[in-house]
Design a protein around this motif. Structure first.
Motif, short mmCIF file in Angstrom:
data_model
loop_
_atom_site.label_atom_id
_atom_site.label_comp_id
_atom_site.label_asym_id
_atom_site.label_seq_id
_atom_site.Cartn_x
_atom_site.Cartn_y
_atom_site.Cartn_z
N LYS A 122 0.82 -1.21 0.00
CA LYS A 122 0.00 0.00 0.00
C LYS A 122 0.86 1.28 0.00
O LYS A 122 0.63 2.17 -0.82
CB LYS A 122 -0.94 -0.05 1.21
CG LYS A 122 -2.13 0.83 1.12
CD LYS A 122 -3.08 0.46 2.28
CE LYS A 122 -4.04 1.57 2.58
NZ LYS A 122 -4.88 1.22 3.74
N PRO A 123 1.87 1.38 0.89
CA PRO A 123 2.71 2.58 0.85
C PRO A 123 3.47 2.75 -0.47
O PRO A 123 3.59 3.86 -0.98
CB PRO A 123 3.68 2.40 2.02
CG PRO A 123 3.03 1.42 2.92
CD PRO A 123 2.19 0.53 2.05
N CYS A 124 3.99 1.65 -1.01
CA CYS A 124 4.74 1.75 -2.27
C CYS A 124 3.85 2.22 -3.41
O CYS A 124 4.25 3.05 -4.22
CB CYS A 124 5.39 0.41 -2.62
SG CYS A 124 6.89 0.08 -1.68
N VAL A 125 2.64 1.68 -3.48
CA VAL A 125 1.72 2.10 -4.53
C VAL A 125 1.43 3.59 -4.41
O VAL A 125 1.46 4.33 -5.39
CB VAL A 125 0.41 1.26 -4.50
CG1 VAL A 125 -0.66 1.88 -5.39
CG2 VAL A 125 0.70 -0.17 -4.94
N GLY A 126 1.22 4.06 -3.19
CA GLY A 126 0.98 5.48 -2.97
C GLY A 126 2.17 6.33 -3.39
O GLY A 126 2.00 7.38 -4.03
N MET A 127 3.36 5.90 -3.04
CA MET A 127 4.57 6.64 -3.42
C MET A 127 4.72 6.71 -4.93
O MET A 127 5.03 7.77 -5.48
CB MET A 127 5.82 5.97 -2.81
CG MET A 127 5.95 6.12 -1.34
SD MET A 127 7.37 5.13 -0.77
CE MET A 127 7.12 5.19 1.00
N ILE A 128 4.50 5.59 -5.58
CA ILE A 128 4.62 5.55 -7.05
C ILE A 128 3.60 6.48 -7.68
O ILE A 128 3.92 7.24 -8.60
CB ILE A 128 4.46 4.10 -7.56
CG1 ILE A 128 5.65 3.24 -7.09
CG2 ILE A 128 4.32 4.07 -9.08
CD1 ILE A 128 5.42 1.75 -7.20
N GLU A 129 2.38 6.46 -7.17
CA GLU A 129 1.34 7.33 -7.73
C GLU A 129 1.64 8.81 -7.51
O GLU A 129 1.21 9.65 -8.30
CB GLU A 129 -0.02 6.97 -7.11
CG GLU A 129 -0.51 5.62 -7.60
CD GLU A 129 -1.80 5.16 -6.96
OE1 GLU A 129 -2.52 4.40 -7.62
OE2 GLU A 129 -2.08 5.56 -5.80
N ARG A 130 2.42 9.12 -6.48
CA ARG A 130 2.82 10.51 -6.23
C ARG A 130 4.14 10.86 -6.95
O ARG A 130 4.67 11.94 -6.78
CB ARG A 130 2.97 10.75 -4.72
CG ARG A 130 1.67 10.72 -3.96
CD ARG A 130 1.84 11.14 -2.51
NE ARG A 130 2.78 10.32 -1.76
CZ ARG A 130 2.48 9.18 -1.12
NH1 ARG A 130 1.24 8.70 -1.16
NH2 ARG A 130 3.41 8.53 -0.44
N GLY A 131 4.70 9.90 -7.69
CA GLY A 131 5.94 10.14 -8.40
C GLY A 131 7.18 9.98 -7.53
O GLY A 131 8.27 10.39 -7.92
N GLU A 132 7.04 9.37 -6.38
CA GLU A 132 8.16 9.17 -5.45
C GLU A 132 8.79 7.79 -5.69
O GLU A 132 8.84 6.94 -4.81
CB GLU A 132 7.66 9.30 -4.01
CG GLU A 132 7.05 10.65 -3.71
CD GLU A 132 6.28 10.67 -2.39
OE1 GLU A 132 6.30 9.67 -1.63
OE2 GLU A 132 5.65 11.71 -2.11
N ASN A 133 9.27 7.60 -6.91
CA ASN A 133 9.79 6.30 -7.32
C ASN A 133 11.00 5.86 -6.52
O ASN A 133 11.12 4.69 -6.14
CB ASN A 133 10.11 6.30 -8.80
CG ASN A 133 8.87 6.38 -9.66
OD1 ASN A 133 7.78 6.05 -9.22
ND2 ASN A 133 9.02 6.85 -10.87
#
Length: 153
Positions: A122-133
């Protein structure tokens, strides 16, 4: 579950076993996702399952759920393009099935996969969606190391 192969440095490689596969093996088994008959998989612990897949499966989500779609895209469009990306992916595809297999042997596996979902997926998906790759990559890599130490040592 799809067969985890990839094209790297002018050859096919099996992400599950860490072995190269020739074109005959690829066309006969990998391309058609034919786990049961694949000579590379026979005799191995063949869960064919990776952390995110195991977590979303524990939550009753389908193989094409939002989380898996986002993380697969991240793998193909970000991680694979990093200088050490293909190597890191191959290492993950070697160790992750072992972690999943070790967790599945436990009586509390469902709660463990749900915790991994909440703390990692869940946190990784959120980061990716915010561009925090970079942050997503770092979190996933660190959590896999933690899980490896916790369940495989």
């Amino acid at each position: 579950m799809s067969c985890p192969y990839y094209w790297y440095d002018n050859h096919y490689a099996c992400r599950k076993s860490g072995k190269d596969v020739n074109e005959d093996i690829y066309y006969k088994y990998c391309r058609n996702y034919d786990y049961d008959d694949c000579p590379i998989y026979k005799g191995q612990d063949s869960t064919g399952c990776f952390l995110t897949s195991a977590c979303v499966e524990a939550k009753g989500l389908p193989d094409d759920c939002h989380e898996l779609t986002v993380l697969r895209s991240f793998r193909e469009n970000y991680l694979r393009l990093l200088p050490n990306g293909p190597t890191e992916i191959a290492q993950y595809y070697f160790i992750a099935p072992q972690i999943v297999s070790a967790i599945k042997q436990r009586n509390d596996s469902l709660s463990i996969f749900n915790a991994i979902y909440e703390q990692l997926v869940k946190p990784c998906v959120g980061m990716i969606e915010r561009g925090e790759n970079d942050s997503a990559h770092k979190l996933y890599r660190e959590k896999v190391r933690q899980l490896q130490l916790q369940y495989l040592v």
